[in-house]
Scaffold this motif. Sequence first.
Motif, PDB file in Angstrom:
ATOM      1  N   ILE A 343       0.892  -1.158   0.000  1.00  0.00           N
ATOM      2  CA  ILE A 343       0.000   0.000   0.000  1.00  0.00           C
ATOM      3  C   ILE A 343       0.926   1.202   0.000  1.00  0.00           C
ATOM      4  CG2 ILE A 343      -1.809   1.250   1.220  1.00  0.00           C
ATOM      5  CD1 ILE A 343      -2.728  -1.406   2.379  1.00  0.00           C
ATOM      6  N   MET A 344       1.032   1.846  -1.154  1.00  0.00           N
ATOM      7  CA  MET A 344       2.111   2.802  -1.390  1.00  0.00           C
ATOM      8  C   MET A 344       2.058   4.024  -0.478  1.00  0.00           C
ATOM      9  SD  MET A 344       3.857   1.238  -3.592  1.00  0.00           S
ATOM     10  CE  MET A 344       4.988   2.457  -4.248  1.00  0.00           C
ATOM     11  N   SER A 345       0.881   4.409  -0.033  1.00  0.00           N
ATOM     12  CA  SER A 345       0.763   5.596   0.822  1.00  0.00           C
ATOM     13  C   SER A 345       1.039   5.290   2.292  1.00  0.00           C
ATOM     14  CB  SER A 345      -0.632   6.212   0.671  1.00  0.00           C
ATOM     15  OG  SER A 345      -1.627   5.273   1.072  1.00  0.00           O
ATOM     16  N   TRP A 346       1.112   4.011   2.629  1.00  0.00           N
ATOM     17  CA  TRP A 346       1.349   3.619   4.021  1.00  0.00           C
ATOM     18  C   TRP A 346       2.835   3.630   4.338  1.00  0.00           C
ATOM     19  CZ3 TRP A 346      -2.027  -0.956   6.127  1.00  0.00           C
ATOM     20  CH2 TRP A 346      -3.384  -0.588   6.090  1.00  0.00           C
ATOM     21  N   GLY A 347       3.144   3.730   5.619  1.00  0.00           N
ATOM     22  CA  GLY A 347       4.519   3.621   6.068  1.00  0.00           C
ATOM     23  C   GLY A 347       5.043   2.203   5.899  1.00  0.00           C
ATOM     24  N   LEU A 348       6.370   2.066   5.904  1.00  0.00           N
ATOM     25  CA  LEU A 348       6.996   0.756   5.691  1.00  0.00           C
ATOM     26  C   LEU A 348       6.613  -0.234   6.788  1.00  0.00           C
ATOM     27  CD1 LEU A 348      10.594   1.953   4.713  1.00  0.00           C
ATOM     28  CD2 LEU A 348       8.546   1.770   3.281  1.00  0.00           C
ATOM     29  N   GLY A 349       6.625   0.241   8.032  1.00  0.00           N
ATOM     30  CA  GLY A 349       6.332  -0.646   9.152  1.00  0.00           C
ATOM     31  C   GLY A 349       4.960  -1.266   9.066  1.00  0.00           C
ATOM     32  N   ARG A 350       3.948  -0.450   8.794  1.00  0.00           N
ATOM     33  CA  ARG A 350       2.586  -0.973   8.707  1.00  0.00           C
ATOM     34  C   ARG A 350       2.419  -1.895   7.499  1.00  0.00           C
ATOM     35  NH1 ARG A 350      -1.927   0.537  11.329  1.00  0.00           N
ATOM     36  NH2 ARG A 350      -0.449   0.461  13.060  1.00  0.00           N
ATOM     37  N   ASN A 351       3.132  -1.635   6.391  1.00  0.00           N
ATOM     38  CA  ASN A 351       3.120  -2.558   5.253  1.00  0.00           C
ATOM     39  C   ASN A 351       3.659  -3.922   5.653  1.00  0.00           C
ATOM     40  OD1 ASN A 351       2.334  -1.819   2.351  1.00  0.00           O
ATOM     41  ND2 ASN A 351       3.300   0.078   3.037  1.00  0.00           N
ATOM     42  N   VAL A 352       4.753  -3.922   6.407  1.00  0.00           N
ATOM     43  CA  VAL A 352       5.404  -5.181   6.792  1.00  0.00           C
ATOM     44  C   VAL A 352       4.494  -6.030   7.678  1.00  0.00           C
ATOM     45  CG1 VAL A 352       7.287  -6.158   8.171  1.00  0.00           C
ATOM     46  CG2 VAL A 352       7.761  -4.340   6.529  1.00  0.00           C
ATOM     47  N   SER A 397      12.991   3.483  -3.765  1.00  0.00           N
ATOM     48  CA  SER A 397      13.331   2.973  -5.091  1.00  0.00           C
ATOM     49  C   SER A 397      12.678   1.608  -5.292  1.00  0.00           C
ATOM     50  CB  SER A 397      14.842   2.840  -5.224  1.00  0.00           C
ATOM     51  OG  SER A 397      15.322   1.819  -4.354  1.00  0.00           O
ATOM     52  N   GLY A 398      12.655   1.139  -6.546  1.00  0.00           N
ATOM     53  CA  GLY A 398      12.050  -0.155  -6.843  1.00  0.00           C
ATOM     54  C   GLY A 398      12.701  -1.294  -6.087  1.00  0.00           C
ATOM     55  N   GLY A 399      14.037  -1.253  -5.970  1.00  0.00           N
ATOM     56  CA  GLY A 399      14.745  -2.311  -5.258  1.00  0.00           C
ATOM     57  C   GLY A 399      14.392  -2.350  -3.784  1.00  0.00           C
ATOM     58  N   ASN A 400      14.287  -1.186  -3.165  1.00  0.00           N
ATOM     59  CA  ASN A 400      13.943  -1.135  -1.747  1.00  0.00           C
ATOM     60  C   ASN A 400      12.471  -1.466  -1.507  1.00  0.00           C
ATOM     61  OD1 ASN A 400      16.333  -0.406  -0.077  1.00  0.00           O
ATOM     62  ND2 ASN A 400      16.451   1.292  -1.514  1.00  0.00           N
ATOM     63  N   GLN A 401      11.609  -1.125  -2.459  1.00  0.00           N
ATOM     64  CA  GLN A 401      10.219  -1.557  -2.344  1.00  0.00           C
ATOM     65  C   GLN A 401      10.132  -3.083  -2.355  1.00  0.00           C
ATOM     66  OE1 GLN A 401       8.043   0.309  -5.517  1.00  0.00           O
ATOM     67  NE2 GLN A 401       8.169   2.357  -4.616  1.00  0.00           N
ATOM     68  N   GLN A 402      10.943  -3.720  -3.203  1.00  0.00           N
ATOM     69  CA  GLN A 402      10.934  -5.178  -3.255  1.00  0.00           C
ATOM     70  C   GLN A 402      11.422  -5.767  -1.935  1.00  0.00           C
ATOM     71  OE1 GLN A 402       9.777  -7.088  -5.991  1.00  0.00           O
ATOM     72  NE2 GLN A 402       9.836  -8.634  -4.410  1.00  0.00           N
ATOM     73  N   LYS A 403      12.389  -5.122  -1.297  1.00  0.00           N
ATOM     74  CA  LYS A 403      12.867  -5.590   0.004  1.00  0.00           C
ATOM     75  C   LYS A 403      11.776  -5.497   1.066  1.00  0.00           C
ATOM     76  CE  LYS A 403      17.722  -4.311  -0.758  1.00  0.00           C
ATOM     77  NZ  LYS A 403      18.818  -3.449  -0.275  1.00  0.00           N
ATOM     78  N   VAL A 404      10.950  -4.465   0.991  1.00  0.00           N
ATOM     79  CA  VAL A 404       9.832  -4.335   1.939  1.00  0.00           C
ATOM     80  C   VAL A 404       8.842  -5.486   1.731  1.00  0.00           C
ATOM     81  CG1 VAL A 404       7.927  -2.881   2.724  1.00  0.00           C
ATOM     82  CG2 VAL A 404      10.085  -1.831   2.067  1.00  0.00           C
ATOM     83  N   VAL A 405       8.606  -5.861   0.465  1.00  0.00           N
ATOM     84  CA  VAL A 405       7.719  -6.993   0.170  1.00  0.00           C
ATOM     85  C   VAL A 405       8.296  -8.275   0.775  1.00  0.00           C
ATOM     86  CG1 VAL A 405       6.689  -8.385  -1.660  1.00  0.00           C
ATOM     87  CG2 VAL A 405       6.819  -5.917  -1.924  1.00  0.00           C
TER      88      VAL A 405
END
Length: 501
Positions: A343-352, A397-405
Motif C-alpha cells: 500500500i504505497m501511501s502507508w509507512g513501511l512498518g505498517r506494510n510489513v 526505489s524499486g529495489g527497496n520496495q521489493q525488500k519491503v515486500v
Amino acid sequence: MSEYILELKGITKIFPGVKALNNVQFQLKPGEVHALMGENGAGKSTFIKVITGVHKAEEGEMFLYGKKVDFKGTKDAQAAGIAAVYQHPTSYPDLTVAENIFMGHEIIKRGMIQWKAMNEEANKLLAQLDADFDATAEMGNLSVAQQQMVEIAKAMSTNAKIIILDEPTACLTRSESEKLYTLVDKLKAEGVSIIFISHRFEDMYRLAERITVFRDSQYVGTYNVDGITNADLIKAMVGREIKDLFPKPTVQIGEEILRVENLSRTGFFKDVSFDVRAGEIVGLTGLVGAGRTEVVEAFCGITRPDSGSVYLEGKPIDIKQPSDAMEKGIILLPEDRQKEGLIMSWGLGRNVTLPTISKYAKGGINDENKERELSKDLLEEVDTKAVDIFQPASSLSGGNQQKVVVAKALSQEMKLVIMDEPTKGVDVGAKAEIYAIMGDLALKGYGIILISSEMPEILGMADRIIVMCNGRKTGELSRAEATQEGILELAMEKSTGKGAK
C-alpha cells in the motif's frame, strides 16, 4: 557547427537539502541511440526533467544544434523538438488513441477541433510504427506495449528530433521488447536521436552506441558500448566491484515441501506437474502466455484450478482463497509490487506487519510498540535503505520496495516463497542484494519458486528449471544441464509436452 544535436555542460540541480545533480555533462549525436545508466537515485530522472523543461538547473548550460538554449517550461522543450516517453504511460484511458496523441496540440480550424483530420494523422503515425490497432481504439483497452507505442506516436506528432525513452522495457515481455527494439531502429534510421534509460544490459547492447553513467548525482563517464565489459560497467554504476552478481549458495536440498500433480485450468494451463524441496530454488520460466503466473495463482487461492492435486509436505491441500495459502505457509511475492504487494501511501512498518496485524491486537487495540519493533528488525534484516519505518513505500526505489515486500513475507510463518519477477525494474546493485536475500532464504530451508523472464537470473539462481509454453510444461532441466539455448528451445515448443520429465 557542433557535432552534437544536444549537449549539456556542468548541470547542477538543487532541491532543499539535496543536490539532485552535481556538475553533470552529456552529449547526444544526430541519429544516435545513447544509453543513460545508473542506480536508482543516481539523478537520471532529474536530468530528464532538466532537458524537457520541467526543472530549471541552478548551474550549467544546455546547447541544441550548437546554440545555447534556456527552456522556461515543457512547451519550450516541445517546440524545440524534444519529447519524453516515460516508463508508466501518462495516458487518458477513457479517450481514443487519436485524442491521446494530439492532447494539448489538437488540430483546430475556425475554433473547431478537426476530429477526422486528427484520426487520419494519427493512423499515419501508427502505420509508421507498424501498430496493430487504429486511432479510434480506446486507450484503456491497449496493452502496456501498445500504450508506449501511442506515447512514441505522440512524440512524433510534435516533430520531435530527440526522444527520451525512460525504462521503456521494464514492464514489457521479451517479445514486446523485441518489437520496441525494431521501433527504435526505425526511428534511428529516420534521423531521430534517442536517449535510452534502462537498467537492463541487453537493452544497451542491442540498441546503443555509447553509454553515459551517473552515480550519486554525478557524472562518472561516457563509454563506447563495444569497449566496456559488464564488470567495468557495473563498477561504474555502483562504485564498487560486484564479483558475483548471482550469489547462489550451496544448500543441502531437503524433503519435499510442495508437489503439484496434473494441475489444469481451462484456457490457461493443462496437466502441469512439478515439486519443490526445502532449500531448493526452482525456476519457472517461459515466453509470454506460457501460464507461469497462472499456475501459481491457482494453488495460492487467487484462482481455482479445474482439476489436479496439490500436496504440502506430502499431505493433500485444498486452498480456496489466498488467506488459506498464507495460513499454510505459502507466500506469494507478486510481480506488480506497487499495486499488489504494497500500500504505497502507508509507512513501511505498517506494510510489513499488515498480514499479521491480528497478532499485535488485544481487545481490538494494537500493541504498536511490538509491531514497530518487529517491522524495524525485519526491514533491517533485508537491508532496506530508508529513513525510518514511517516513511511511505512510495518514496522508495524499486529495489527497496521489493525488500519491503520480502520483509512482509518474513513476518509470517513460511514454508514456500514464490517470487514473481522479483528484480523487475530494479538496478544492478539492488538485483545483487535481492539475489543474496533469495540465497539466505534457501539456506534457512525455505522452498523457493522463482518466476522470471530474465534468462541470466534463471540460470544464475535456480537449482532446477521448469519451462512452460502455451500453458503446458515442456521441459525440466537441472542446473548443470541448463543452457540459454536449451531453455529457449523448450519455451518455443508447441504444447507437445516433449522433453518434460
